[in-house]
Design a protein around this motif. Structure first.
Motif, mmCIF file in Angstrom:
data_model
loop_
_atom_site.group_PDB
_atom_site.id
_atom_site.type_symbol
_atom_site.label_atom_id
_atom_site.label_comp_id
_atom_site.label_asym_id
_atom_site.label_seq_id
_atom_site.Cartn_x
_atom_site.Cartn_y
_atom_site.Cartn_z
ATOM 1 N N ASN A 17 0.796 -1.224 0.000
ATOM 2 C CA ASN A 17 0.000 0.000 0.000
ATOM 3 C C ASN A 17 0.830 1.276 0.000
ATOM 4 O O ASN A 17 0.295 2.352 -0.243
ATOM 5 N N THR A 18 2.125 1.166 0.286
ATOM 6 C CA THR A 18 2.940 2.373 0.324
ATOM 7 C C THR A 18 2.890 3.135 -0.996
ATOM 8 O O THR A 18 2.776 4.359 -1.013
ATOM 9 N N VAL A 19 2.976 2.419 -2.100
ATOM 10 C CA VAL A 19 2.994 3.075 -3.409
ATOM 11 C C VAL A 19 2.007 2.468 -4.386
ATOM 12 O O VAL A 19 2.026 2.811 -5.570
ATOM 13 N N SER A 20 1.149 1.550 -3.951
ATOM 14 C CA SER A 20 0.182 0.957 -4.856
ATOM 15 C C SER A 20 -1.110 0.693 -4.102
ATOM 16 O O SER A 20 -1.180 0.841 -2.877
ATOM 17 N N ASN A 21 -2.151 0.271 -4.831
ATOM 18 C CA ASN A 21 -3.425 -0.045 -4.196
ATOM 19 C C ASN A 21 -3.555 -1.522 -3.864
ATOM 20 O O ASN A 21 -4.636 -2.001 -3.555
ATOM 21 N N ASN A 22 -2.444 -2.246 -3.931
ATOM 22 C CA ASN A 22 -2.418 -3.667 -3.602
ATOM 23 C C ASN A 22 -1.714 -3.852 -2.268
ATOM 24 O O ASN A 22 -0.543 -3.493 -2.132
ATOM 25 N N PRO A 23 -2.384 -4.410 -1.246
ATOM 26 C CA PRO A 23 -1.741 -4.541 0.063
ATOM 27 C C PRO A 23 -0.663 -5.614 0.114
ATOM 28 O O PRO A 23 0.106 -5.669 1.078
ATOM 29 N N ASP A 24 -0.583 -6.453 -0.903
ATOM 30 C CA ASP A 24 0.356 -7.574 -0.882
ATOM 31 C C ASP A 24 1.798 -7.073 -0.930
ATOM 32 O O ASP A 24 2.163 -6.269 -1.782
ATOM 33 N N GLN A 25 2.620 -7.576 -0.011
ATOM 34 C CA GLN A 25 4.042 -7.246 0.002
ATOM 35 C C GLN A 25 4.890 -8.510 -0.116
ATOM 36 O O GLN A 25 6.009 -8.552 0.378
ATOM 37 N N SER A 26 4.362 -9.518 -0.783
ATOM 38 C CA SER A 26 5.133 -10.736 -0.990
ATOM 39 C C SER A 26 6.308 -10.465 -1.913
ATOM 40 O O SER A 26 6.305 -9.530 -2.704
ATOM 41 N N SER A 27 7.314 -11.335 -1.816
ATOM 42 C CA SER A 27 8.484 -11.212 -2.667
ATOM 43 C C SER A 27 9.092 -12.587 -2.850
ATOM 44 O O SER A 27 8.899 -13.473 -2.019
ATOM 45 N N ALA A 28 9.797 -12.786 -3.942
ATOM 46 C CA ALA A 28 10.353 -14.098 -4.223
ATOM 47 C C ALA A 28 11.560 -13.987 -5.134
ATOM 48 O O ALA A 28 11.589 -13.150 -6.029
ATOM 49 N N VAL A 29 12.531 -14.843 -4.905
ATOM 50 C CA VAL A 29 13.665 -14.973 -5.816
ATOM 51 C C VAL A 29 13.423 -16.202 -6.684
ATOM 52 O O VAL A 29 13.197 -17.293 -6.168
ATOM 53 N N TYR A 30 13.431 -16.006 -7.984
ATOM 54 C CA TYR A 30 13.225 -17.098 -8.929
ATOM 55 C C TYR A 30 14.485 -17.306 -9.770
ATOM 56 O O TYR A 30 15.279 -16.388 -9.991
ATOM 57 N N VAL A 31 14.624 -18.527 -10.267
ATOM 58 C CA VAL A 31 15.678 -18.865 -11.214
ATOM 59 C C VAL A 31 15.015 -19.432 -12.465
ATOM 60 O O VAL A 31 14.175 -20.333 -12.381
ATOM 61 N N TRP A 32 15.392 -18.873 -13.624
ATOM 62 C CA TRP A 32 14.893 -19.334 -14.910
ATOM 63 C C TRP A 32 15.989 -20.088 -15.658
ATOM 64 O O TRP A 32 17.182 -19.819 -15.471
ATOM 65 N N ARG A 33 15.589 -20.998 -16.515
ATOM 66 C CA ARG A 33 16.541 -21.784 -17.295
ATOM 67 C C ARG A 33 16.219 -21.637 -18.774
ATOM 68 O O ARG A 33 15.053 -21.715 -19.186
ATOM 69 N N SER A 34 17.250 -21.450 -19.578
ATOM 70 C CA SER A 34 17.121 -21.443 -21.036
ATOM 71 C C SER A 34 17.727 -22.735 -21.566
ATOM 72 O O SER A 34 18.912 -22.997 -21.366
ATOM 73 N N THR A 35 16.908 -23.542 -22.205
ATOM 74 C CA THR A 35 17.334 -24.861 -22.663
ATOM 75 C C THR A 35 17.306 -24.927 -24.180
ATOM 76 O O THR A 35 16.256 -24.742 -24.795
ATOM 77 N N GLY A 36 18.456 -25.123 -24.771
ATOM 78 C CA GLY A 36 18.517 -25.422 -26.192
ATOM 79 C C GLY A 36 18.631 -24.248 -27.131
ATOM 80 O O GLY A 36 18.839 -24.452 -28.329
ATOM 81 N N ASN A 37 18.490 -23.002 -26.631
ATOM 82 C CA ASN A 37 18.602 -21.890 -27.583
ATOM 83 C C ASN A 37 19.409 -20.724 -27.023
ATOM 84 O O ASN A 37 19.194 -19.576 -27.392
ATOM 85 N N ASP A 38 20.328 -21.007 -26.109
ATOM 86 C CA ASP A 38 21.408 -20.075 -25.763
ATOM 87 C C ASP A 38 20.933 -18.756 -25.158
ATOM 88 O O ASP A 38 21.553 -17.718 -25.344
ATOM 89 N N GLY A 39 19.813 -18.783 -24.443
ATOM 90 C CA GLY A 39 19.331 -17.576 -23.790
ATOM 91 C C GLY A 39 18.273 -16.826 -24.547
ATOM 92 O O GLY A 39 17.832 -15.762 -24.100
ATOM 93 N N ALA A 40 17.815 -17.358 -25.696
ATOM 94 C CA ALA A 40 16.799 -16.666 -26.481
ATOM 95 C C ALA A 40 15.419 -16.794 -25.851
ATOM 96 O O ALA A 40 14.577 -15.908 -25.997
ATOM 97 N N SER A 41 15.123 -17.895 -25.165
ATOM 98 C CA SER A 41 13.833 -18.081 -24.508
ATOM 99 C C SER A 41 14.050 -18.850 -23.212
ATOM 100 O O SER A 41 15.094 -19.480 -23.007
ATOM 101 N N TRP A 42 13.009 -18.839 -22.350
ATOM 102 C CA TRP A 42 13.200 -19.288 -20.968
ATOM 103 C C TRP A 42 12.017 -20.115 -20.488
ATOM 104 O O TRP A 42 10.895 -19.951 -20.969
ATOM 105 N N ASN A 43 12.283 -20.977 -19.517
ATOM 106 C CA ASN A 43 11.229 -21.817 -18.969
ATOM 107 C C ASN A 43 10.349 -21.042 -18.003
ATOM 108 O O ASN A 43 10.684 -19.942 -17.565
ATOM 109 N N PHE A 44 9.217 -21.623 -17.668
ATOM 110 C CA PHE A 44 8.295 -21.041 -16.702
ATOM 111 C C PHE A 44 8.668 -21.581 -15.324
ATOM 112 O O PHE A 44 8.534 -22.771 -15.071
ATOM 113 N N PRO A 45 9.157 -20.742 -14.426
ATOM 114 C CA PRO A 45 9.685 -21.251 -13.155
ATOM 115 C C PRO A 45 8.577 -21.456 -12.129
ATOM 116 O O PRO A 45 7.422 -21.098 -12.335
#
Length: 656
Positions: free
Chosen positions: A203-231
């Motif tokens: 709520n500090t800067v938005s109208n959404n009270p949610d303050q969740s946060s997460a660190v994600y890791v994505w993987r690119s398989t077979g095309n050298d960083g052009a596209s990525w998986n859904f983590p």
């Protein structure tokens, strides 16, 4: 007098827990205390990074002054392509520059806080990242190159929503922003990995009270960083609206050593030439708790990023090194104020983590030094040993005292003389690596405002802390030839057991910044890596060129050494970068990146291109018909105002 930690990364936000499955479990949200930066103790408050200040609405909001002068009309040249190289400097982000409003400088335009890796099995493949504001807020947008960094393509990871899991039992969790992106690297099968911090602002800067946060890791398989998986398919976290904790400055590494030990070997064997943990991914971060503490944690994946382990404490207890706990709780040991972790792996599979720590005792009333510590793991990130003192250092000076400006309570890199153009927040931090030709040689580089070039003998001395902000004070900050920041180097030849900086004063430590012009000028925001043949490459911003030291402009340099004693330096930038003006000149990110193979690829935030706006009249209305303008602001160090792009160069590592 209290001290405050100097952490500056790209995106730190109110967080429930890291999505690597490492957060603490809470049974009652009603009893949780929200993390409130305005109520945080002084020692913890400055831990909050530059982007967190934007998130919480403190310091600069990302808006510039409304008193800007009317913009100057701009007539674009060229073929309307969006990539523009500057001599040998190659633009990495390929997006066209969106038109921002003068009171929203940086929003929809900036790229900063860079990270880069080269595929060790194919040096034509590189992956880069930065905080990217093209959507109006921070986003995770990688770029990739398939020709050794000569040309680049933009890509993106699916960060806007992920599978919900433990997020209140919902199928999805939607995110407002993503930042602190970090390139982890490539595994031995050619998959690329990329991480980032996703968050909701509350709520500090938005109208959404949610303050969740997460660190994600994505993987690119077979095309050298052009596209990525859904983590997030099997990664769990806590669901939290209250923001009990603040996760910040994640960074990652991967054990991509090609020689794997037999399966019967489950721990690092000293002197071994094989790793028991081939392709294991490691991520570290700082957890800012509402009790005022700041511990560093680690989690790993041993199945190519599909799942992550519970979190493990990196900043293990060390009363002899961490005797000053600021009267705060010590639930995980005395080293309760640490940040800016950098994990890296040796050829034998040892995981090292270097970081800033602020729990050291002071030696006098005027002392304001802190310490670089290193913890290590020989069982694949399950447990950590140490910490070991890598060296002491002095952080950059309090910006409000010497430069004035709006960003109260932050350090910066003041230029010499009467002007105050350089006001973007900055800090000194460590980066480590292991010599691939000698697994026993561990090298850590870090900045220090007191060093062999900048000390009491030429008019620069520490004088304690600003009582209002807790930031460092010195004599000689604005005096030419007095204070300057150098890049120190501390070396271990015994597998990290001891370092050359363990017992040395920063005033006597060797530096990688050995050019004559660097003896009286500032060098800062370094990153380093070894080449395959054991040569160390270090890149950094450098003010030894032209009038940089008196105007607050900056260049980029690359230093190299084969013996870690003598360094030679080459200028990287083809011309100087003016002081940043986006975000009111207060935020240019908090660090830069570097990758090395047989050559080196420094990656930096560049301010030489003009910032563009929709033309407005004197009343602030968009002109009819619409057209494109640059802008100037009262007291701005350069006109027109400048953009923030990311640039690289493909360079041989200098030799003495």
């Amino acid at each position: 007098m209290k001290r405050k930690i100097g952490l500056f990364s790209a995106v730190a936000l109110v967080a429930a827990a890291v999505v690597l499955g490492v957060g603490p479990s809470y049974s009652s949200h009603s009893q949780a205390k929200a993390f409130d930066p305005t109520q945080a103790p002084e020692i913890q408050n400055r831990l909050i990074d530059g982007y967190a200040a934007l998130a919480f609405g403190e310091g600069t909001s990302g808006n510039s002054s409304s008193s800007e002068k009317p913009p100057n009309q701009y007539f674009p040249r060229g073929s309307n392509t969006c990539s523009e190289n500057l001599s040998s400097n190659i633009k990495v982000n390929q997006n066209c520059l969106n038109l921002s409003d003068p009171d929203l400088q940086g929003r929809s335009q900036a790229q900063n806080e860079t990270s880069i890796a080269v595929n060790p099995f194919n040096s034509n493949e590189l992956l880069a990242a930065s905080n990217d504001y093209r959507l109006g807020d921070g986003g995770c947008f990688p770029s990739y190159s398939l020709d050794g960094g000569r040309t680049w393509n933009d890509t993106t990871v699916p960060w806007e929503f992920n599978r919900g899991g433990a997020f209140g039992g919902h199928a999805r969790i939607y995110w407002q922003s993503c930042g602190d992106p970090f390139v982890i690297g490539y595994d031995t099968h050619g998959n690329a990995y990329f991480g980032g911090l996703q968050f909701n602002r509350g709520n500090t800067v938005s109208n959404n009270p949610d303050q969740s946060s997460a660190v994600y890791v994505w993987r690119s398989t077979g095309n050298d960083g052009a596209s990525w998986n859904f983590p997030g398919r099997a990664i769990t976290t806590d669901y939290d609206l209250s923001g009990r904790t603040l996760q910040d400055k994640p960074y990652g590494t991967i054990d991509n050593n090609t020689n794997a030990c037999p399966s019967s070997v489950t721990a690092v064997q000293p002197g071994a030439t094989c790793t028991p943990f081939q392709n294991r991914i490691y991520v570290t971060w700082t957890d800012f708790a509402s009790d005022g503490t700041a511990y560093i944690w680690e989690s790993y994946s041993s199945d190519y990023g599909e799942h992550f382990s519970p979190r493990h404490l990196v900043t293990v207890n060390a009363p002899e090194l961490c005797s000053n706990t600021y009267g705060l709780p010590t639930p995980n040991g005395d080293c309760n104020e640490s940040t800016f972790s950098d994990p890296f792996v040796g050829p034998d599979g040892t995981l090292y983590v270097v970081y800033n720590n602020y729990n050291n005792a002071l030696k006098s009333a005027d002392d304001n030094e802190n310490q670089i510590l290193m913890s290590y793991s020989t069982d694949g990130g399950e447990t950590f040993q140490g910490p070991i003192l890598v060296g002491d250092y002095y952080d950059l000076p309090d910006c409000a005292t010497y430069q004035g400006g709006q960003d109260y309570g932050r350090a910066c890199v003041p230029e010499k003389g009467p002007t105050a153009n350089s006001v973007f927040r900055a800090t000194n931090y460590p980066v480590g690596s292991v010599d691939p030709t000698n697994p026993n040689r561990v090298v850590v580089t870090y900045g220090s405002y007191i060093n062999r070039h900048s000390n009491e003998s030429n008019g620069c001395a520490p004088t304690g802390f600003n009582p209002a902000t807790g930031d460092n004070l010195f004599t000689g900050v604005k005096t030419p030839g007095a204070c300057n920041n150098d890049i120190l180097i501390s070396v271990s030849n015994d597998h990290g057991a001891t370092f050359t900086g363990t017992t040395a004063d920063p005033r006597a430590m060797p530096v990688v910044t050995q050019d004559p012009g660097q003896a009286t000028t500032d060098q800062f925001w370094q990153w380093q890596a070894f080449t395959k043949n054991g040569k160390l490459a270090v890149s950094y911003y450098d003010r030894q060129y032209g009038s940089d030291e008196t105007t607050g402009a900056s260049d980029v340099s690359l230093s190299g050494s084969g013996d870690l004693v003598s360094f030679n330096t080459n200028r990287v930038t083809s011309s100087s970068n003016p002081p940043p003006t986006e975000f009111g000149g207060l935020f240019m990110g908090d660090y830069t990146g570097l990758a090395a193979d047989t050559k080196a690829w420094p990656l930096w935030t560049d301010t030489r291109n003009p910032e563009l706006f929709a033309c407005q009249d004197g009343s602030g209305n968009v002109t009819t018909p619409p057209s494109v303008c640059t802008a100037s602001a009262p007291g701005a160090p350069a006109s027109p105002l400048n953009d923030q792009d990311i640039y690289t160069a493909n360079l041989p590592v200098p030799s003495p």
